[in-house]
Enzyme design. Structure first.
Site, short mmCIF file in Angstrom:
data_model
loop_
_atom_site.label_atom_id
_atom_site.label_comp_id
_atom_site.label_asym_id
_atom_site.label_seq_id
_atom_site.Cartn_x
_atom_site.Cartn_y
_atom_site.Cartn_z
N VAL A 259 -5.74 -17.66 24.80
CA VAL A 259 -5.48 -16.22 24.87
C VAL A 259 -4.74 -15.81 23.59
CG1 VAL A 259 -4.35 -14.37 26.14
CG2 VAL A 259 -5.36 -16.29 27.39
N LYS A 260 -5.27 -14.80 22.92
CA LYS A 260 -4.69 -14.37 21.64
C LYS A 260 -3.60 -13.32 21.86
CE LYS A 260 -7.27 -14.07 17.92
NZ LYS A 260 -8.35 -13.66 16.99
#
Length: 370
Positions: A139-140
């Site tokens: 997840v960025k």
């Protein structure tokens, strides 16, 4: 034939593709890049998805389904992007397993409108982690001030994270600290640390673009420093990485199963045509790093890139000289990095708006036909 990308992989650089689309998945293009171009991971961002949704017919069937369900634009964007990332994760599962979780990773970004909202970022990151439901997901989360505590909190919950929009070494040190704090909390929460992965996306070409612009404005001898700052900045970041992932604190975490947060060289497409188009690959070769490339850079390196050994380790003194020189001619580096972060967030917000508008237009078109 010379396999230049194979040479790069053999030098210890993980090659990730900085692009994803439904067409790339359904046409077999991603499979071909994995098989023939040594690609072992994929990164996405709002700009990539906005571009993918704006052309072609690959998303039409899902858009019709979403329209029939009267999905909101936000829900439709979520379902479309999650579906692409799930499929990419599934395809790269074998790479993830073969590398023991080091590679085979696919990234999805938290809504950039939450870049300055810690609680919102945490909630969105946890929701994306559950929605994609794949162990090889990253997840960025952006490395804004508000993003730092969010990084710690989601890692504490066992989420693997790609920290994006890192421009300065000072902020990078804070990112590493947030990761280590998260690992401490994850261990206390009973998570197996060997299931948590992270990369730190240190942006490259944009640093040269901004500093070069200021050097041109200063003129004179200042222009001789153009094209040097981005590599120097990355070299100093790697030295910070080596320092942080050593010593008693890291050794204790590593003994408990933790893995290093690898440096990822991002924004490696060369924007200045006067520079070699493989500059930010060739000059950033060092084992244990990731280079995420747009396909044009991947193709360029496959055609004429060179691997000249480790170009990063032990070069900190020369890199500091570059930054001292840039400062001496009058470039305000603190302002440079603040500008890059602000513009980076704004660009992703703009792309997100374009993505929403593209999906809204498609949904409306289908509804008008009913």
């Amino acid at each position: 034939m010379t396999d230049r990308l194979g040479d790069l992989a053999d030098a210890g650089v993980s090659i990730w593709l900085d692009d994803l689309s439904r067409e790339r998945l359904t046409s077999g293009n991603l499979q071909s890049l994995v098989a023939d171009r040594h690609v072992v991971g994929v990164t996405t961002n709002p700009t990539i998805f906005a571009s993918a949704l704006s052309v072609g017919t690959a998303y039409d069937a899902q858009v019709r389904e979403l329209s029939a369900r009267r999905s909101s634009v936000d829900d439709a964007v979520r379902e479309i992007t999650v579906a692409d990332v799930q499929r990419a994760c599934d395809y790269l599962t074998s790479t993830w397993a073969a590398t023991r979780g080091v590679d085979g990773r696919v990234s999805i970004e938290v809504d950039p409108r939450l870049a300055h909202d810690t609680a919102g970022t945490v909630a969105e990151a946890l929701d994306l982690w559950k929605a994609v439901d794949r162990p090889n997901l990253l997840v960025k989360i952006p490395a804004t001030r508000e993003g730092l505590p969010a990084i710690t909190r989601v890692i504490a919950d066992g989420v693997s994270v790609n920290v994006t929009l890192i421009f300065s070494v000072e902020r990078y040190r804070e990112v590493i600290g947030a990761y280590l704090d998260g690992l401490d909390l994850a261990a206390a929460n009973g998570h197996d640390l060997d299931t948590i992965s992270s990369v730190a996306s240190f942006f490259v070409s944009r640093v040269d673009t901004e500093i070069d612009r200021r050097l041109d404005t200063l003129g004179g001898a200042a222009v001789e420093l153009k094209g040097k700052a981005a590599i120097a900045n990355s070299v100093l970041a790697y030295a910070a990485f080596q320092e942080a992932f050593s010593g008693k604190r890291w050794e204790a975490l590593h003994a408990n199963g933790a893995t290093v947060q690898r440096p990822l060289w991002a924004s490696t497409g060369v924007k200045n045509p006067d520079y070699p188009d493989t500059l930010y690959v060739t000059d950033l070769v060092v084992a244990g790093t990731v280079n995420t490339m747009p396909e044009a850079t991947l193709d360029a390196f496959a055609d004429h890139g060179t691997v000249r050994g480790d170009r990063v380790t032990g070069r900190s003194a020369a890199a500091r000289e570059v930054f001292d020189a840039v400062t001496d001619v009058g470039v305000d580096l603190a302002d440079v990095f603040a500008t890059l972060e602000s513009e980076g967030v704004a660009k992703f917000e703009q792309s997100w708006s374009q993505l929403l508008e593209s999906v809204r237009t498609r949904l409306d078109a289908v509804r008008d036909l009913r």
